[in-house]
Design a protein around this motif. Sequence first.
Motif, PDB file in Angstrom:
ATOM      1  N   ARG A   1       0.826  -1.205   0.000  1.00 20.63           N
ATOM      2  CA  ARG A   1       0.000   0.000   0.000  1.00 20.63           C
ATOM      3  C   ARG A   1       0.859   1.253   0.000  1.00 20.63           C
ATOM      4  O   ARG A   1       0.498   2.260  -0.571  1.00 20.63           O
ATOM      5  CB  ARG A   1      -0.918   0.012   1.217  1.00 20.63           C
ATOM      6  N   ALA A   2       2.017   1.170   0.672  1.00 24.63           N
ATOM      7  CA  ALA A   2       2.871   2.341   0.777  1.00 24.63           C
ATOM      8  C   ALA A   2       3.762   2.515  -0.447  1.00 24.63           C
ATOM      9  O   ALA A   2       4.333   3.567  -0.650  1.00 24.63           O
ATOM     10  CB  ALA A   2       3.731   2.243   2.021  1.00 24.63           C
ATOM     11  N   ALA A   3       3.900   1.474  -1.244  1.00 30.98           N
ATOM     12  CA  ALA A   3       4.802   1.538  -2.386  1.00 30.98           C
ATOM     13  C   ALA A   3       4.182   2.309  -3.530  1.00 30.98           C
ATOM     14  O   ALA A   3       2.980   2.404  -3.668  1.00 30.98           O
ATOM     15  CB  ALA A   3       5.161   0.126  -2.847  1.00 30.98           C
ATOM     16  N   SER A   4       5.015   2.885  -4.340  1.00 30.11           N
ATOM     17  CA  SER A   4       4.542   3.571  -5.538  1.00 30.11           C
ATOM     18  C   SER A   4       5.575   3.388  -6.632  1.00 30.11           C
ATOM     19  O   SER A   4       6.664   2.892  -6.406  1.00 30.11           O
ATOM     20  CB  SER A   4       4.314   5.056  -5.248  1.00 30.11           C
ATOM     21  N   GLY A   5       5.246   3.816  -7.827  1.00 28.32           N
ATOM     22  CA  GLY A   5       6.175   3.668  -8.942  1.00 28.32           C
ATOM     23  C   GLY A   5       5.543   2.894 -10.065  1.00 28.32           C
ATOM     24  O   GLY A   5       4.435   3.171 -10.481  1.00 28.32           O
ATOM     25  N   ALA A   6       6.258   1.893 -10.565  1.00 26.30           N
ATOM     26  CA  ALA A   6       5.780   1.131 -11.702  1.00 26.30           C
ATOM     27  C   ALA A   6       4.521   0.359 -11.344  1.00 26.30           C
ATOM     28  O   ALA A   6       4.308  -0.028 -10.213  1.00 26.30           O
ATOM     29  CB  ALA A   6       6.870   0.178 -12.177  1.00 26.30           C
ATOM     30  N   ALA A   7       3.671   0.149 -12.348  1.00 26.22           N
ATOM     31  CA  ALA A   7       2.436  -0.613 -12.163  1.00 26.22           C
ATOM     32  C   ALA A   7       2.578  -1.928 -12.900  1.00 26.22           C
ATOM     33  O   ALA A   7       2.363  -1.998 -14.106  1.00 26.22           O
ATOM     34  CB  ALA A   7       1.251   0.177 -12.680  1.00 26.22           C
ATOM     35  N   PRO A   8       2.938  -3.016 -12.206  1.00 30.81           N
ATOM     36  CA  PRO A   8       3.215  -4.291 -12.878  1.00 30.81           C
ATOM     37  C   PRO A   8       2.003  -4.906 -13.559  1.00 30.81           C
ATOM     38  O   PRO A   8       2.162  -5.722 -14.458  1.00 30.81           O
ATOM     39  CB  PRO A   8       3.732  -5.182 -11.750  1.00 30.81           C
ATOM     40  N   LEU A   9       0.792  -4.533 -13.144  1.00 28.99           N
ATOM     41  CA  LEU A   9      -0.416  -5.135 -13.719  1.00 28.99           C
ATOM     42  C   LEU A   9      -1.151  -4.184 -14.659  1.00 28.99           C
ATOM     43  O   LEU A   9      -2.278  -4.466 -15.056  1.00 28.99           O
ATOM     44  CB  LEU A   9      -1.352  -5.597 -12.593  1.00 28.99           C
ATOM     45  N   ALA A  10      -0.522  -3.084 -15.001  1.00 26.86           N
ATOM     46  CA  ALA A  10      -1.164  -2.135 -15.909  1.00 26.86           C
ATOM     47  C   ALA A  10      -1.208  -2.697 -17.326  1.00 26.86           C
ATOM     48  O   ALA A  10      -0.354  -3.496 -17.718  1.00 26.86           O
ATOM     49  CB  ALA A  10      -0.417  -0.809 -15.893  1.00 26.86           C
ATOM     50  N   GLY A  11      -2.189  -2.272 -18.061  1.00 21.81           N
ATOM     51  CA  GLY A  11      -2.314  -2.682 -19.458  1.00 21.81           C
ATOM     52  C   GLY A  11      -1.771  -1.603 -20.377  1.00 21.81           C
ATOM     53  O   GLY A  11      -0.632  -1.168 -20.239  1.00 21.81           O
ATOM     54  N   ARG A  12      -2.603  -1.144 -21.287  1.00 19.30           N
ATOM     55  CA  ARG A  12      -2.167  -0.110 -22.231  1.00 19.30           C
ATOM     56  C   ARG A  12      -1.954   1.239 -21.543  1.00 19.30           C
ATOM     57  O   ARG A  12      -1.109   2.032 -21.960  1.00 19.30           O
ATOM     58  CB  ARG A  12      -3.212   0.033 -23.345  1.00 19.30           C
TER      59      ARG A  12
ATOM     60  N   TYR B   1      -1.236  -1.413  -9.594  1.00 22.08           N
ATOM     61  CA  TYR B   1       0.041  -1.326  -8.893  1.00 22.08           C
ATOM     62  C   TYR B   1       0.376  -2.616  -8.147  1.00 22.08           C
ATOM     63  O   TYR B   1       1.460  -2.755  -7.591  1.00 22.08           O
ATOM     64  CB  TYR B   1       0.021  -0.155  -7.904  1.00 22.08           C
ATOM     65  N   GLY B   2      -0.590  -3.541  -8.103  1.00 19.18           N
ATOM     66  CA  GLY B   2      -0.361  -4.797  -7.415  1.00 19.18           C
ATOM     67  C   GLY B   2      -0.881  -4.821  -5.994  1.00 19.18           C
ATOM     68  O   GLY B   2      -0.769  -5.839  -5.304  1.00 19.18           O
ATOM     69  N   GLU B   3      -1.458  -3.735  -5.527  1.00 20.22           N
ATOM     70  CA  GLU B   3      -2.014  -3.714  -4.172  1.00 20.22           C
ATOM     71  C   GLU B   3      -3.290  -4.546  -4.119  1.00 20.22           C
ATOM     72  O   GLU B   3      -4.107  -4.496  -5.037  1.00 20.22           O
ATOM     73  CB  GLU B   3      -2.316  -2.290  -3.738  1.00 20.22           C
ATOM     74  N   GLN B   4      -3.453  -5.284  -3.021  1.00 23.75           N
ATOM     75  CA  GLN B   4      -4.626  -6.138  -2.872  1.00 23.75           C
ATOM     76  C   GLN B   4      -5.433  -5.758  -1.642  1.00 23.75           C
ATOM     77  O   GLN B   4      -4.874  -5.462  -0.587  1.00 23.75           O
ATOM     78  CB  GLN B   4      -4.215  -7.612  -2.779  1.00 23.75           C
ATOM     79  N   LEU B   5      -6.750  -5.767  -1.801  1.00 20.52           N
ATOM     80  CA  LEU B   5      -7.678  -5.503  -0.711  1.00 20.52           C
ATOM     81  C   LEU B   5      -8.651  -6.676  -0.630  1.00 20.52           C
ATOM     82  O   LEU B   5      -9.251  -7.053  -1.640  1.00 20.52           O
ATOM     83  CB  LEU B   5      -8.454  -4.207  -0.952  1.00 20.52           C
ATOM     84  N   THR B   6      -8.810  -7.236   0.550  1.00 16.07           N
ATOM     85  CA  THR B   6      -9.736  -8.346   0.742  1.00 16.07           C
ATOM     86  C   THR B   6     -10.984  -7.846   1.452  1.00 16.07           C
ATOM     87  O   THR B   6     -10.894  -7.162   2.477  1.00 16.07           O
ATOM     88  CB  THR B   6      -9.085  -9.468   1.564  1.00 16.07           C
ATOM     89  N   VAL B   7     -12.121  -8.176   0.878  1.00 16.42           N
ATOM     90  CA  VAL B   7     -13.414  -7.713   1.400  1.00 16.42           C
ATOM     91  C   VAL B   7     -14.230  -8.916   1.848  1.00 16.42           C
ATOM     92  O   VAL B   7     -14.414  -9.874   1.096  1.00 16.42           O
ATOM     93  CB  VAL B   7     -14.186  -6.924   0.316  1.00 16.42           C
ATOM     94  N   GLU B   8     -14.699  -8.858   3.075  1.00 13.79           N
ATOM     95  CA  GLU B   8     -15.506  -9.939   3.643  1.00 13.79           C
ATOM     96  C   GLU B   8     -16.935  -9.441   3.886  1.00 13.79           C
ATOM     97  O   GLU B   8     -17.186  -8.240   4.019  1.00 13.79           O
ATOM     98  CB  GLU B   8     -14.920 -10.407   4.985  1.00 13.79           C
TER      99      GLU B   8
END
Length: 333
Positions: free
Chosen positions: A121-132, A307-314
């Motif tokens: 969550r604190a990281a920033s920069g490249a987005a490994p999962l970005a598309g176009r 960006y690769g950040e994950q959020l889990t929702v219950e």
Amino acid sequence: MASSSHRRSRPERRTGRVPVVTVIAVAAVALVVSLAVVFRPDGGGGDGGASAVAPVAGAARAAVSGSPTATGPAVSPSAKPKPKPSAGSPSATAGTTAKASATPSGTSSGSSAAHAEPATRAASGAAPLAGRIRPGAAYQGVATSYDIGNGDGACSYGPTSDVMTAAMNTADYETSKACGAYVLVRAGSGATITVRITNECPAPCAPGQLDLSHQAFTKLAALSVGRIPVTWSLLSPSTSDTISIRYKTGSTQYWCGIQAIGHRNPLARLEVRTSAGWTRLARTGYNYFLSEQGAGCGGAIRLTDVYGEQLTVEGIAVRANVVQSTRVQFARH
């Protein structure tokens, strides 16, 4: 009459032969005594032997202590030296943690993914999962405008009072991957406007083209101009909103479509927890993720941004066409 000399007479030098002979004699006697001690039947043990060895050992310790490489007291051979902590260890560990944290936690499972989430969550920069559409990149194209009506569009967000929106060309829309993205649009005049992608602009819209709402277009130029060259780029804006989840009309525990609304950053994946673990759902062009066989419908949902950040929702029940708040949001970049 002979004159007397002012020079002092040189004192007579003593040869010292007698002391030398004496010293040699004493040394010979000492040698005989030493040999007698060494060849004693008991091997020279006892207090006398210990006393003879002690000065030698002391001399050896003094030599070691005087060595430039010796910085502390002598260590007993039987004592195991304690390893000295390396000054580089904390920073190396932190670097490893940071690197691992920067990796999308979708590639791992269990507690390691949970621990990696705050750092991600604190990281920033490249987005490994970005598309176009990638952060930090500037895209060139043209801007046109259209009447957005009630604000609904191909992203299926429904009617909205937010008029600062745009439709993305089909190539960059990328099967709804651009839905919900915020982009900063800049005209040649220097004027700028931030819009949210809520719709798709089909052909003849070309790659790079944005079809802005009339209200957004007028921030850059007069509507009568029709089209203007622009550059635009992805934003990760400040927002007080949180993400919401909506199940598609007709959803049940046996079939469901799931949509995320209000995410700060473009959404890359939506997964549901099943008996087999996390299962990634296919994304449709109308911005719903489908579980055709009902797997995971009504269970935990995991959202991943570009960006690769994950959020889990219950605790999101299957309630068709109802917007349910999650109280979570992706980090700003």
